[in-house]
Design a protein around this motif. Sequence first.
Motif, PDB file in Angstrom:
ATOM      1  N   THR A  94     -24.710 -40.276  -3.644  1.00  0.00           N
ATOM      2  CA  THR A  94     -25.643 -39.156  -3.496  1.00  0.00           C
ATOM      3  C   THR A  94     -26.583 -39.393  -2.318  1.00  0.00           C
ATOM      4  OG1 THR A  94     -25.524 -38.679  -5.861  1.00  0.00           O
ATOM      5  CG2 THR A  94     -27.431 -37.804  -4.674  1.00  0.00           C
ATOM      6  N   ALA A  95     -27.089 -40.606  -2.201  1.00  0.00           N
ATOM      7  CA  ALA A  95     -27.973 -40.945  -1.076  1.00  0.00           C
ATOM      8  C   ALA A  95     -27.229 -40.823   0.251  1.00  0.00           C
ATOM      9  CB  ALA A  95     -28.531 -42.359  -1.251  1.00  0.00           C
ATOM     10  N   ALA A  96     -25.969 -41.254   0.275  1.00  0.00           N
ATOM     11  CA  ALA A  96     -25.187 -41.199   1.513  1.00  0.00           C
ATOM     12  C   ALA A  96     -24.986 -39.776   2.001  1.00  0.00           C
ATOM     13  CB  ALA A  96     -23.833 -41.876   1.295  1.00  0.00           C
ATOM     14  N   LEU A  97     -24.841 -38.840   1.070  1.00  0.00           N
ATOM     15  CA  LEU A  97     -24.596 -37.459   1.467  1.00  0.00           C
ATOM     16  C   LEU A  97     -25.860 -36.715   1.883  1.00  0.00           C
ATOM     17  CD1 LEU A  97     -21.802 -36.456  -1.073  1.00  0.00           C
ATOM     18  CD2 LEU A  97     -21.584 -37.324   1.268  1.00  0.00           C
ATOM     19  N   ARG A  98     -27.014 -37.374   1.759  1.00  0.00           N
ATOM     20  CA  ARG A  98     -28.270 -36.788   2.263  1.00  0.00           C
ATOM     21  C   ARG A  98     -28.436 -37.215   3.722  1.00  0.00           C
ATOM     22  NH1 ARG A  98     -32.217 -34.869  -1.385  1.00  0.00           N
ATOM     23  NH2 ARG A  98     -33.737 -35.348   0.226  1.00  0.00           N
ATOM     24  N   THR A  99     -27.502 -36.815   4.523  1.00  0.00           N
ATOM     25  CA  THR A  99     -27.438 -37.287   5.906  1.00  0.00           C
ATOM     26  C   THR A  99     -27.644 -36.112   6.859  1.00  0.00           C
ATOM     27  OG1 THR A  99     -26.136 -38.819   7.267  1.00  0.00           O
ATOM     28  CG2 THR A  99     -24.961 -36.986   6.294  1.00  0.00           C
ATOM     29  N   PRO A 100     -28.048 -36.372   8.093  1.00  0.00           N
ATOM     30  CA  PRO A 100     -28.169 -35.272   9.049  1.00  0.00           C
ATOM     31  C   PRO A 100     -26.851 -34.513   9.179  1.00  0.00           C
ATOM     32  CG  PRO A 100     -29.189 -37.251   9.930  1.00  0.00           C
ATOM     33  CD  PRO A 100     -28.474 -37.663   8.683  1.00  0.00           C
ATOM     34  N   ASP A 101     -26.935 -33.202   9.127  1.00  0.00           N
ATOM     35  CA  ASP A 101     -25.747 -32.354   9.108  1.00  0.00           C
ATOM     36  C   ASP A 101     -26.115 -31.008   9.717  1.00  0.00           C
ATOM     37  OD1 ASP A 101     -23.458 -30.878   8.499  1.00  0.00           O
ATOM     38  OD2 ASP A 101     -23.906 -30.755   6.357  1.00  0.00           O
ATOM     39  N   HIS A 102     -26.030 -30.926  11.035  1.00  0.00           N
ATOM     40  CA  HIS A 102     -26.387 -29.705  11.760  1.00  0.00           C
ATOM     41  C   HIS A 102     -25.535 -28.537  11.263  1.00  0.00           C
ATOM     42  CE1 HIS A 102     -26.939 -27.686  15.976  1.00  0.00           C
ATOM     43  NE2 HIS A 102     -27.518 -27.011  15.014  1.00  0.00           N
ATOM     44  N   GLY A 103     -26.183 -27.487  10.816  1.00  0.00           N
ATOM     45  CA  GLY A 103     -25.496 -26.295  10.336  1.00  0.00           C
ATOM     46  C   GLY A 103     -25.035 -26.375   8.889  1.00  0.00           C
ATOM     47  N   ALA A 141     -23.059 -40.967  10.478  1.00  0.00           N
ATOM     48  CA  ALA A 141     -24.331 -41.109   9.767  1.00  0.00           C
ATOM     49  C   ALA A 141     -24.102 -41.304   8.274  1.00  0.00           C
ATOM     50  CB  ALA A 141     -25.214 -39.890  10.024  1.00  0.00           C
ATOM     51  N   VAL A 142     -23.084 -40.660   7.715  1.00  0.00           N
ATOM     52  CA  VAL A 142     -22.743 -40.874   6.302  1.00  0.00           C
ATOM     53  C   VAL A 142     -22.355 -42.339   6.090  1.00  0.00           C
ATOM     54  CG1 VAL A 142     -21.128 -40.308   4.442  1.00  0.00           C
ATOM     55  CG2 VAL A 142     -22.090 -38.479   5.834  1.00  0.00           C
ATOM     56  N   CYS A 143     -21.574 -42.892   7.003  1.00  0.00           N
ATOM     57  CA  CYS A 143     -21.184 -44.302   6.882  1.00  0.00           C
ATOM     58  C   CYS A 143     -22.406 -45.206   6.828  1.00  0.00           C
ATOM     59  CB  CYS A 143     -20.303 -44.723   8.058  1.00  0.00           C
ATOM     60  SG  CYS A 143     -18.653 -44.003   8.087  1.00  0.00           S
ATOM     61  N   LEU A 144     -23.338 -45.007   7.757  1.00  0.00           N
ATOM     62  CA  LEU A 144     -24.523 -45.858   7.783  1.00  0.00           C
ATOM     63  C   LEU A 144     -25.403 -45.630   6.560  1.00  0.00           C
ATOM     64  CD1 LEU A 144     -26.236 -47.980   9.162  1.00  0.00           C
ATOM     65  CD2 LEU A 144     -27.322 -46.143  10.478  1.00  0.00           C
ATOM     66  N   ALA A 145     -25.554 -44.381   6.151  1.00  0.00           N
ATOM     67  CA  ALA A 145     -26.362 -44.093   4.968  1.00  0.00           C
ATOM     68  C   ALA A 145     -25.742 -44.722   3.724  1.00  0.00           C
ATOM     69  CB  ALA A 145     -26.518 -42.583   4.786  1.00  0.00           C
ATOM     70  N   LEU A 146     -24.425 -44.667   3.613  1.00  0.00           N
ATOM     71  CA  LEU A 146     -23.731 -45.277   2.481  1.00  0.00           C
ATOM     72  C   LEU A 146     -23.902 -46.788   2.494  1.00  0.00           C
ATOM     73  CD1 LEU A 146     -21.811 -45.117   0.062  1.00  0.00           C
ATOM     74  CD2 LEU A 146     -19.921 -44.912   1.672  1.00  0.00           C
ATOM     75  N   LEU A 147     -23.736 -47.393   3.639  1.00  0.00           N
ATOM     76  CA  LEU A 147     -23.923 -48.834   3.777  1.00  0.00           C
ATOM     77  C   LEU A 147     -25.338 -49.230   3.379  1.00  0.00           C
ATOM     78  CD1 LEU A 147     -22.855 -51.601   4.880  1.00  0.00           C
ATOM     79  CD2 LEU A 147     -23.776 -50.887   7.095  1.00  0.00           C
ATOM     80  N   ASN A 148     -26.324 -48.546   3.919  1.00  0.00           N
ATOM     81  CA  ASN A 148     -27.713 -48.884   3.610  1.00  0.00           C
ATOM     82  C   ASN A 148     -28.074 -48.606   2.159  1.00  0.00           C
ATOM     83  OD1 ASN A 148     -28.417 -49.966   6.079  1.00  0.00           O
ATOM     84  ND2 ASN A 148     -29.131 -48.022   6.917  1.00  0.00           N
ATOM     85  N   ALA A 149     -27.544 -47.542   1.589  1.00  0.00           N
ATOM     86  CA  ALA A 149     -27.828 -47.255   0.173  1.00  0.00           C
ATOM     87  C   ALA A 149     -27.248 -48.335  -0.721  1.00  0.00           C
ATOM     88  CB  ALA A 149     -27.266 -45.877  -0.211  1.00  0.00           C
ATOM     89  N   ALA A 150     -26.042 -48.799  -0.416  1.00  0.00           N
ATOM     90  CA  ALA A 150     -25.449 -49.874  -1.211  1.00  0.00           C
ATOM     91  C   ALA A 150     -26.274 -51.152  -1.096  1.00  0.00           C
ATOM     92  CB  ALA A 150     -24.005 -50.121  -0.766  1.00  0.00           C
ATOM     93  N   LEU A 151     -26.692 -51.483   0.120  1.00  0.00           N
ATOM     94  CA  LEU A 151     -27.524 -52.677   0.315  1.00  0.00           C
ATOM     95  C   LEU A 151     -28.863 -52.535  -0.397  1.00  0.00           C
ATOM     96  CD1 LEU A 151     -26.809 -53.307   4.108  1.00  0.00           C
ATOM     97  CD2 LEU A 151     -25.976 -54.701   2.194  1.00  0.00           C
ATOM     98  N   ALA A 152     -29.477 -51.355  -0.293  1.00  0.00           N
ATOM     99  CA  ALA A 152     -30.776 -51.124  -0.941  1.00  0.00           C
ATOM    100  C   ALA A 152     -30.653 -51.199  -2.463  1.00  0.00           C
ATOM    101  CB  ALA A 152     -31.344 -49.768  -0.524  1.00  0.00           C
ATOM    102  N   ALA A 153     -29.469 -50.862  -2.988  1.00  0.00           N
ATOM    103  CA  ALA A 153     -29.244 -50.926  -4.433  1.00  0.00           C
ATOM    104  C   ALA A 153     -28.945 -52.354  -4.900  1.00  0.00           C
ATOM    105  CB  ALA A 153     -28.098 -49.993  -4.822  1.00  0.00           C
ATOM    106  N   GLY A 154     -28.915 -53.294  -3.960  1.00  0.00           N
ATOM    107  CA  GLY A 154     -28.729 -54.698  -4.312  1.00  0.00           C
ATOM    108  C   GLY A 154     -27.319 -55.231  -4.175  1.00  0.00           C
TER     109      GLY A 154
END
Length: 192
Positions: A38-47, A120-133
């Motif tokens: 869910t966090a990963a899909l909150r990514t910049p998405d023009h349009g 951006a989804v890739c990076l958000a997913l990576l960071n969300a997984a890391l932030a979740a421990g």
Amino acid sequence: MPDRNQAALGFLLSRRSRPQKTLIDPVPDRAALEPILTAALRTPDHGKLEPWRLMVLDRAALAQLAPLARDCGARLGKDQADIDKGAMQYETSGLAVVVVESPVISEKIPAIEQTYSAGAVCLALLNAALAAGWGANWLSGWASHDREFVEQGLGLAPHERVAGLIHIGTEKSAPPERPRPDLEAKVTWHSA
């Protein structure tokens, strides 16, 4: 001054991917993975085109891809060391999320912006997984860029491509810190 989220900033200033080969069981179950996705899909998405989708691959699904990766390497003329390395991420991983770039035809939004959004989804997913421990790593590899592999193994449509595979698991050892980009060498400041 705006309100500062020091915890988030501290995380971003210290985040570190975990090498895929150091990730072991347990891996997140569906309940643990859903907020990360869910966090990963909150990514910049023009349009608001949502030019991406996610595929969650468990150990069994990854194991099915390993022989296809080996066949792909042989077909591409890779040497045995490259084939072994390319297949390893499918043979040893317990969980990976494939971020699929699935562009949407748009007169207003250029294709390149949709590609950036998938990244951006890739990076958000990576960071969300890391932030979740969890430990996590963003990989791709030659197999994931081969049309036959992605269409046969992942069922991608002809217009789709893999933006990345995010492997998630428990880290068995913390990686050493690595050199980071030099701010002075990479940033120029402009003013009118």
